[in-house]
Enzyme design. Structure first.
Site, PDB file in Angstrom:
ATOM      1  N   PRO A 124      38.520  37.435  46.513  1.00  0.00           N
ATOM      2  CA  PRO A 124      38.657  38.891  46.425  1.00  0.00           C
ATOM      3  C   PRO A 124      39.953  39.272  45.716  1.00  0.00           C
ATOM      4  CG  PRO A 124      37.981  38.241  48.626  1.00  0.00           C
ATOM      5  CD  PRO A 124      38.332  36.977  47.894  1.00  0.00           C
ATOM      6  N   GLU A 125      39.889  40.294  44.883  1.00  0.00           N
ATOM      7  CA  GLU A 125      41.086  40.753  44.179  1.00  0.00           C
ATOM      8  C   GLU A 125      41.786  41.834  44.998  1.00  0.00           C
ATOM      9  OE1 GLU A 125      40.978  40.870  39.991  1.00  0.00           O
ATOM     10  OE2 GLU A 125      39.222  39.584  39.847  1.00  0.00           O
ATOM     11  N   LYS A 179      46.939  40.111  47.511  1.00  0.00           N
ATOM     12  CA  LYS A 179      45.741  39.612  48.183  1.00  0.00           C
ATOM     13  C   LYS A 179      45.993  39.298  49.661  1.00  0.00           C
ATOM     14  CE  LYS A 179      44.094  37.682  43.820  1.00  0.00           C
ATOM     15  NZ  LYS A 179      43.589  36.499  43.103  1.00  0.00           N
ATOM     16  N   ARG A 239      57.653  36.062  48.551  1.00  0.00           N
ATOM     17  CA  ARG A 239      57.032  35.121  47.617  1.00  0.00           C
ATOM     18  C   ARG A 239      56.096  35.811  46.635  1.00  0.00           C
ATOM     19  NH1 ARG A 239      56.189  32.073  52.510  1.00  0.00           N
ATOM     20  NH2 ARG A 239      53.950  32.554  52.466  1.00  0.00           N
ATOM     21  N   ASN A 272      40.767  37.052  38.574  1.00  0.00           N
ATOM     22  CA  ASN A 272      40.099  36.615  37.361  1.00  0.00           C
ATOM     23  C   ASN A 272      39.399  37.739  36.602  1.00  0.00           C
ATOM     24  OD1 ASN A 272      39.652  34.453  35.674  1.00  0.00           O
ATOM     25  ND2 ASN A 272      37.692  33.911  36.588  1.00  0.00           N
ATOM     26  N   ARG A 280      41.007  28.859  36.479  1.00  0.00           N
ATOM     27  CA  ARG A 280      39.855  29.754  36.586  1.00  0.00           C
ATOM     28  C   ARG A 280      39.251  29.974  35.200  1.00  0.00           C
ATOM     29  NH1 ARG A 280      40.096  32.956  41.128  1.00  0.00           N
ATOM     30  NH2 ARG A 280      37.889  33.334  40.724  1.00  0.00           N
TER      31      ARG A 280
END
Length: 270
Positions: free
Chosen positions: A2-3, A51, A121, A162, A258
Site C-alpha cells: 500500500p502507498e 507508509k 528514519r 511503485n 520493483r
C-alpha cells in the site's frame, strides 16, 4: 505494498470510527501480546507518516505502530464481533464496528522515544502540510542515484510507492534513469507539488488516478482500465501496451527492486 495515501485514509477511517470511544483491543492470533494493554482505553486518534500508521490511546504514552508491508491489510466492518477469519494480528472493536489487522510487517507498542526513532528514519511526506520539501530536494540534488530510485527511498520521500513514482515521472516527461543531481531543483519541486495533489486525491477517493482529463477513456474513446489497483494510469502495469499520449509501447525494468514502467519516447533522456 500500500502507498502512503492508503495509510492516511486508513488513519482517517480509524479515527472517524473509533475516535473518542473506549475500544476492545485483542490479538486473536496471539502474536500481538501488547494488545491487552490497550483494551478498554479510549482511542484518541490514528495518524500516518509515509507508509507507517500510529494509533494513540488515552491513559498511556505508548502508541501502536503498524507497517502493512507487502501483505498486510487493515479492514473495517460495521460489525462489532464478526467471526475471526484468517490470522488476525490485532482486532479493534466498539459497540458498532470492528477492524481486523492481518499480515503486517510490524504491529508493536512503542513509547514516545521509539516513535520518534521511527519517524527520524523517514523522509518527508507529501501528505504532511508541514513537510520540509527543501530537505528532500537537497538530498535528491546531492545523489547520483536515478530519480526513480530516489522517489522510492523512504528516507527521502515517505509514502511514494511503485505506482506514484512511475506516474509522476511520466506526467512530467522525466526519464526515470536521470540522476538526482542532474535534475533541476525546480523540476523536483514541481514533482513534489504534483505528488501532493495526486496523493491527496488518493486519500479522498481511495484509488490512484493520474491521467489528465484529455486522456480519460471517454475523451480518448478507449475502454476504461481493468486492474485490481483501480484508477486510470499512464504507464503503471501497462508494459507492451501503447502510450496514451504517443502510441509508443510502454517499457518496464526492475529499479529499486520493483518493476518500473515508462514511455521511452515521452520520457526521453535530456
Amino acid at each position: 505494498m500500500p502507498e502512503g495515501h492508503t495509510l492516511h485514509r486508513l488513519a482517517l477511517d480509524l479515527t472517524g470510527t473509533f475516535g473518542g470511544k473506549r475500544v476492545r483491543s485483542s490479538s486473536p492470533q496471539g502474536r500481538f501480546e501488547s494488545a491487552a494493554g490497550f483494551d478498554g482505553r479510549e482511542l484518541l486518534e490514528a495518524t500516518a507518516h509515509g507508509k507507517h500508521l500510529f494509533v494513540a490511546f488515552a491513559g498511556t504514552e505508548e502508541q501502536v505502530h503498524v507497517h502493512l508491508g507487502l501483505y498486510g491489510s487493515f479492514n473495517l466492518v460495521d460489525d462489532p464481533a464478526p467471526p475471526v477469519v484468517g490470522q488476525v494480528r490485532w482486532r479493534l472493536a466498539s459497540d458498532r464496528a470492528s477492524a481486523d489487522l492481518r499480515g503486517p510487517t510490524a504491529c508493536e507498542a512503542l513509547g514516545p522515544d521509539e516513535v520518534d526513532a521511527v519517524l527520524a528514519r523517514l523522509g518527508e511526506d507529501p501528505l504532511d502540510p508541514e513537510a520540509d520539501v527543501e530537505r528532500a530536494a537537497a538530498l535528491v540534488a546531492r545523489s547520483r542515484a536515478p530519480i526513480a530510485t530516489l522517489l522510492m527511498d523512504q528516507r527521502i520521500v515517505a509514502g511514494v510507492g511503485n505506482v506514484y513514482r512511475a506516474e509522476v515521472l511520466f506526467r512530467h516527461r522525466i526519464d526515470p534513469r536521470t540522476a538526482g543531481r542532474d535534475l533541476r531543483p525546480v523540476t523536483f519541486l514541481t514533482l513534489w507539488s504534483d505528488l501532493v495533489d495526486l496523493m491527496g486525491e488518493g486519500v479522498r477517493t481511495g484509488r490512484i488516478d493520474t491521467v489528465r482529463a484529455e486522456h480519460e477513456p471517454e475523451a480518448m474513446g478507449r475502454p476504461p482500465r481493468v486492474d485490481d489497483h483501480g484508477g486510470e494510469v499512464y504507464v503503471y502495469r501497462r508494459a507492451g501496451q501503447p502510450c496514451h499520449v504517443c502510441g509508443t509501447k510502454v517499457r518496464t525494468e526492475v529499479v529499486a527492486a520493483r518493476n518500473l514502467f515508462w514511455c521511452p519516447r515521452c520520457q526521453r533522456r535530456r
